[in-house]
Design a protein around this motif. Sequence first.
Motif, PDB file in Angstrom:
ATOM      1  N   MET A   1       0.887  -0.770  -0.063  1.00  0.00           N
ATOM      2  CA  MET A   1       0.307  -0.122   0.067  1.00  0.00           C
ATOM      3  C   MET A   1       0.243   0.952  -0.405  1.00  0.00           C
ATOM      4  N   THR A   2       0.563   1.888  -0.537  1.00  0.00           N
ATOM      5  CA  THR A   2       1.365   3.224  -0.765  1.00  0.00           C
ATOM      6  C   THR A   2       0.831   4.283   0.025  1.00  0.00           C
ATOM      7  N   GLU A   3       1.455   4.668   0.999  1.00  0.00           N
ATOM      8  CA  GLU A   3       1.345   5.699   2.303  1.00  0.00           C
ATOM      9  C   GLU A   3       1.280   7.453   1.425  1.00  0.00           C
ATOM     10  N   TRP A   4       0.337   7.645   1.496  1.00  0.00           N
ATOM     11  CA  TRP A   4       0.379   9.599   1.025  1.00  0.00           C
ATOM     12  C   TRP A   4       1.421  10.569   2.172  1.00  0.00           C
ATOM     13  N   CYS A   5       1.803   9.971   2.744  1.00  0.00           N
ATOM     14  CA  CYS A   5       3.206  11.143   3.518  1.00  0.00           C
ATOM     15  C   CYS A   5       4.178   9.827   3.842  1.00  0.00           C
ATOM     16  N   THR A   6       5.382  11.237   4.637  1.00  0.00           N
ATOM     17  CA  THR A   6       6.862  10.285   5.059  1.00  0.00           C
ATOM     18  C   THR A   6       7.024  10.809   6.121  1.00  0.00           C
ATOM     19  N   LEU A   7       7.910  10.119   6.334  1.00  0.00           N
ATOM     20  CA  LEU A   7       8.611  11.015   7.734  1.00  0.00           C
ATOM     21  C   LEU A   7       8.973  12.549   7.921  1.00  0.00           C
ATOM     22  N   ALA A   8       9.343  12.867   6.355  1.00  0.00           N
ATOM     23  CA  ALA A   8      10.506  14.194   6.361  1.00  0.00           C
ATOM     24  C   ALA A   8       8.530  15.306   6.774  1.00  0.00           C
ATOM     25  N   GLU A   9       7.642  14.552   6.593  1.00  0.00           N
ATOM     26  CA  GLU A   9       6.253  15.434   6.134  1.00  0.00           C
ATOM     27  C   GLU A   9       6.385  16.084   7.318  1.00  0.00           C
ATOM     28  N   VAL A  10       5.989  14.817   8.473  1.00  0.00           N
ATOM     29  CA  VAL A  10       5.749  14.856   9.465  1.00  0.00           C
ATOM     30  C   VAL A  10       6.938  15.105  10.819  1.00  0.00           C
ATOM     31  N   GLU A  11       7.908  15.311  10.323  1.00  0.00           N
ATOM     32  CA  GLU A  11       8.735  16.252  11.143  1.00  0.00           C
ATOM     33  C   GLU A  11       8.955  16.923  10.718  1.00  0.00           C
ATOM     34  N   ASP A  12       8.344  17.582   9.423  1.00  0.00           N
ATOM     35  CA  ASP A  12       8.437  18.958  10.004  1.00  0.00           C
ATOM     36  C   ASP A  12       7.294  19.423  10.322  1.00  0.00           C
ATOM     37  N   LEU A  13       5.662  18.885  10.090  1.00  0.00           N
ATOM     38  CA  LEU A  13       5.157  19.277  11.770  1.00  0.00           C
ATOM     39  C   LEU A  13       5.480  19.616  13.034  1.00  0.00           C
ATOM     40  N   LEU A  14       6.181  17.728  13.288  1.00  0.00           N
ATOM     41  CA  LEU A  14       6.823  17.372  14.897  1.00  0.00           C
ATOM     42  C   LEU A  14       7.805  18.021  15.012  1.00  0.00           C
ATOM     43  N   SER A  15       9.183  17.917  13.693  1.00  0.00           N
ATOM     44  CA  SER A  15      10.125  18.387  14.756  1.00  0.00           C
ATOM     45  C   SER A  15      11.008  16.698  14.157  1.00  0.00           C
ATOM     46  N   VAL A  31      17.548   8.731  17.353  1.00  0.00           N
ATOM     47  CA  VAL A  31      16.967   8.685  16.132  1.00  0.00           C
ATOM     48  C   VAL A  31      15.259   7.738  16.060  1.00  0.00           C
ATOM     49  N   ALA A  32      14.135   8.461  15.178  1.00  0.00           N
ATOM     50  CA  ALA A  32      12.474   7.451  15.613  1.00  0.00           C
ATOM     51  C   ALA A  32      12.649   6.237  14.980  1.00  0.00           C
ATOM     52  N   ASP A  33      12.200   5.489  15.795  1.00  0.00           N
ATOM     53  CA  ASP A  33      11.701   4.378  16.113  1.00  0.00           C
ATOM     54  C   ASP A  33      10.609   3.890  14.154  1.00  0.00           C
ATOM     55  N   ALA A  34      11.762   3.671  13.280  1.00  0.00           N
ATOM     56  CA  ALA A  34      10.739   3.675  11.383  1.00  0.00           C
ATOM     57  C   ALA A  34       9.418   3.029  11.633  1.00  0.00           C
ATOM     58  N   THR A  35       9.355   1.532  12.554  1.00  0.00           N
ATOM     59  CA  THR A  35       8.374   0.921  13.036  1.00  0.00           C
ATOM     60  C   THR A  35       7.202   1.908  13.055  1.00  0.00           C
ATOM     61  N   ILE A  36       7.241   2.015  14.427  1.00  0.00           N
ATOM     62  CA  ILE A  36       6.323   3.473  14.825  1.00  0.00           C
ATOM     63  C   ILE A  36       6.235   4.525  14.151  1.00  0.00           C
ATOM     64  N   VAL A  37       7.086   5.079  13.653  1.00  0.00           N
ATOM     65  CA  VAL A  37       6.533   6.399  13.044  1.00  0.00           C
ATOM     66  C   VAL A  37       5.130   5.605  11.229  1.00  0.00           C
ATOM     67  N   ASP A  38       6.221   4.386  10.715  1.00  0.00           N
ATOM     68  CA  ASP A  38       5.759   4.409   9.804  1.00  0.00           C
ATOM     69  C   ASP A  38       3.920   3.256  10.245  1.00  0.00           C
ATOM     70  N   ASN A  39       3.781   3.014  11.796  1.00  0.00           N
ATOM     71  CA  ASN A  39       2.888   2.438  12.187  1.00  0.00           C
ATOM     72  C   ASN A  39       1.739   3.717  11.611  1.00  0.00           C
ATOM     73  N   ALA A  40       2.309   4.537  12.819  1.00  0.00           N
ATOM     74  CA  ALA A  40       1.487   6.543  12.852  1.00  0.00           C
ATOM     75  C   ALA A  40       1.264   6.886  11.368  1.00  0.00           C
ATOM     76  N   ILE A  41       2.096   6.901  10.507  1.00  0.00           N
ATOM     77  CA  ILE A  41       1.486   7.276   9.132  1.00  0.00           C
ATOM     78  C   ILE A  41       0.887   6.160   9.067  1.00  0.00           C
ATOM     79  N   ALA A  42       1.008   5.186   8.784  1.00  0.00           N
ATOM     80  CA  ALA A  42      -0.682   4.245   8.600  1.00  0.00           C
ATOM     81  C   ALA A  42      -2.026   4.430   8.829  1.00  0.00           C
TER      82      ALA A  42
END
Length: 100
Positions: A1-15, A31-42
């Motif tokens: 499934m293609t996600e609609w945003c990336t870590l970079a956009e989330v970091e732009d909002l939260l730092s 460093v951010a936990d990639a799995t947690i970030v991916d789950n939040a994006i999903a």
Amino acid sequence: MTEWCTLAEVEDLLSANGVSASTNDSYDNSVADATIVDNAIARGRTILSQYLVQRYDIDLITPSAEWVKWAAATFAAIEIMRRKGGVVPPGLQELYEQYT
């Protein structure tokens, strides 16, 4: 499934530090936990989809539309903030309310 945003956009909002602090359970904040970030994006995409499916064919929605990217990033950022019971910053909450 293609996600609609990336870590970079989330970091732009939260730092980057905000994302790391909210997702890194070792509390070293390095460093951010990639799995947690991916789950939040999903989850952010899923929440946004619930609103969009009422009006649009979801298969036609793509991240190439700027509003899709930033709405998805906002929803993901809020999911990250809520993960550890964090308070959602007022500006981010305002964006969320505008999108919903």
